[in-house]
Design an enzyme around this catalytic site. Structure first.
Site, PDB file in Angstrom:
ATOM      1  N   GLN A  40      52.574  61.181  30.798  1.00 35.96           N
ATOM      2  CA  GLN A  40      53.136  62.573  31.025  1.00 35.96           C
ATOM      3  C   GLN A  40      54.958  62.405  30.592  1.00 35.96           C
ATOM      4  OE1 GLN A  40      53.992  60.834  35.367  1.00 35.96           O
ATOM      5  NE2 GLN A  40      52.162  62.305  36.329  1.00 35.96           N
ATOM      6  N   ASN A  41      55.480  62.616  29.011  1.00 27.29           N
ATOM      7  CA  ASN A  41      56.015  63.001  28.550  1.00 27.29           C
ATOM      8  C   ASN A  41      55.470  63.736  28.119  1.00 27.29           C
ATOM      9  OD1 ASN A  41      57.969  62.870  26.171  1.00 27.29           O
ATOM     10  ND2 ASN A  41      59.054  61.429  27.581  1.00 27.29           N
ATOM     11  N   ARG A  42      56.759  65.222  27.868  1.00 24.34           N
ATOM     12  CA  ARG A  42      56.013  66.480  27.680  1.00 24.34           C
ATOM     13  C   ARG A  42      56.566  66.670  26.016  1.00 24.34           C
ATOM     14  NH1 ARG A  42      52.613  69.257  31.443  1.00 24.34           N
ATOM     15  NH2 ARG A  42      52.403  70.194  28.851  1.00 24.34           N
ATOM     16  N   PHE A  43      56.797  65.223  25.054  1.00 25.64           N
ATOM     17  CA  PHE A  43      57.115  64.979  24.183  1.00 25.64           C
ATOM     18  C   PHE A  43      56.138  66.430  22.571  1.00 25.64           C
ATOM     19  CE2 PHE A  43      57.629  64.215  19.146  1.00 25.64           C
ATOM     20  CZ  PHE A  43      58.987  64.416  18.809  1.00 25.64           C
ATOM     21  N   SER A 140      62.037  65.931  28.245  1.00 23.65           N
ATOM     22  CA  SER A 140      60.830  66.041  27.781  1.00 23.65           C
ATOM     23  C   SER A 140      60.597  64.593  28.570  1.00 23.65           C
ATOM     24  CB  SER A 140      59.792  65.709  26.367  1.00 23.65           C
ATOM     25  OG  SER A 140      61.006  64.214  25.643  1.00 23.65           O
TER      26      SER A 140
END
Length: 164
Positions: A40-43, A140
């Site tokens: 789920q990290n948007r990096f 992020s």
């Protein structure tokens, strides 16, 4: 207080024009041995938008290669710390990363971007006076949900200004 956790080695080469600094890898990243491994990290989405490439669909080695080809280096501001879980607010007894040592190996560097508040609080004091652009970015992390994704995308898009 939590086990002592250590950052990964930097992903950087002499072509880097932008250095993105996080704080310390979270549990999912440490378990996987990869930067920004939490699903789920948007990096990878955010930096991919900034460089005009879909990084999310690539496997990890290709993601790193695409970052380096675009002129982006990656590291963390905390070399090691004690922490329960993944939240930056739980970081204790932090040993700061030797950022100046890395900068000495990046002759083309123009900007340093801090992925989240904690990274900026630790990294900015070490880098002020370097002449580099210092950019604070919204985290992020899935833990930072206060800002809508389109706003995050717009702020992360500023990285492209240093990559042309």
């Amino acid at each position: 207080m939590g086990a002592r956790k250590a950052a990964f080695a930097p992903v950087a080469d002499a072509r880097a024009r932008v250095l993105i600094l996080g704080s310390l890898p979270g549990e999912a990243s440490l378990a996987a041995g990869r930067y920004y491994a939490h699903p789920q990290n948007r990096f990878w989405h955010l930096v991919g938008r900034a460089i005009g490439r879909d990084l999310v669909s690539l496997d990890y080695p290709d993601r790193l290669a695409a970052l380096q080809a675009a002129g982006i280096a990656l590291w963390d501001t905390v070399a090691s710390a004690r922490r329960n879980g993944s939240l930056d607010t739980a970081i204790r007894d932090a040993e700061h990363a030797p950022l100046q040592d890395l900068l000495a190996r990046l002759p083309a560097l123009q900007a340093v971007a801090f992925n989240g508040r904690k990274a900026g609080l630790i990294g900015r004091p070490q880098l002020e006076g370097t002449g580099l652009a210092l950019i604070d970015l919204p985290s992020s992390s899935p833990a930072y949900a206060a800002m809508p994704l389109p706003r995050k995308e717009a702020l992360w898009a500023r990285l492209a200004d240093f990559l042309a």
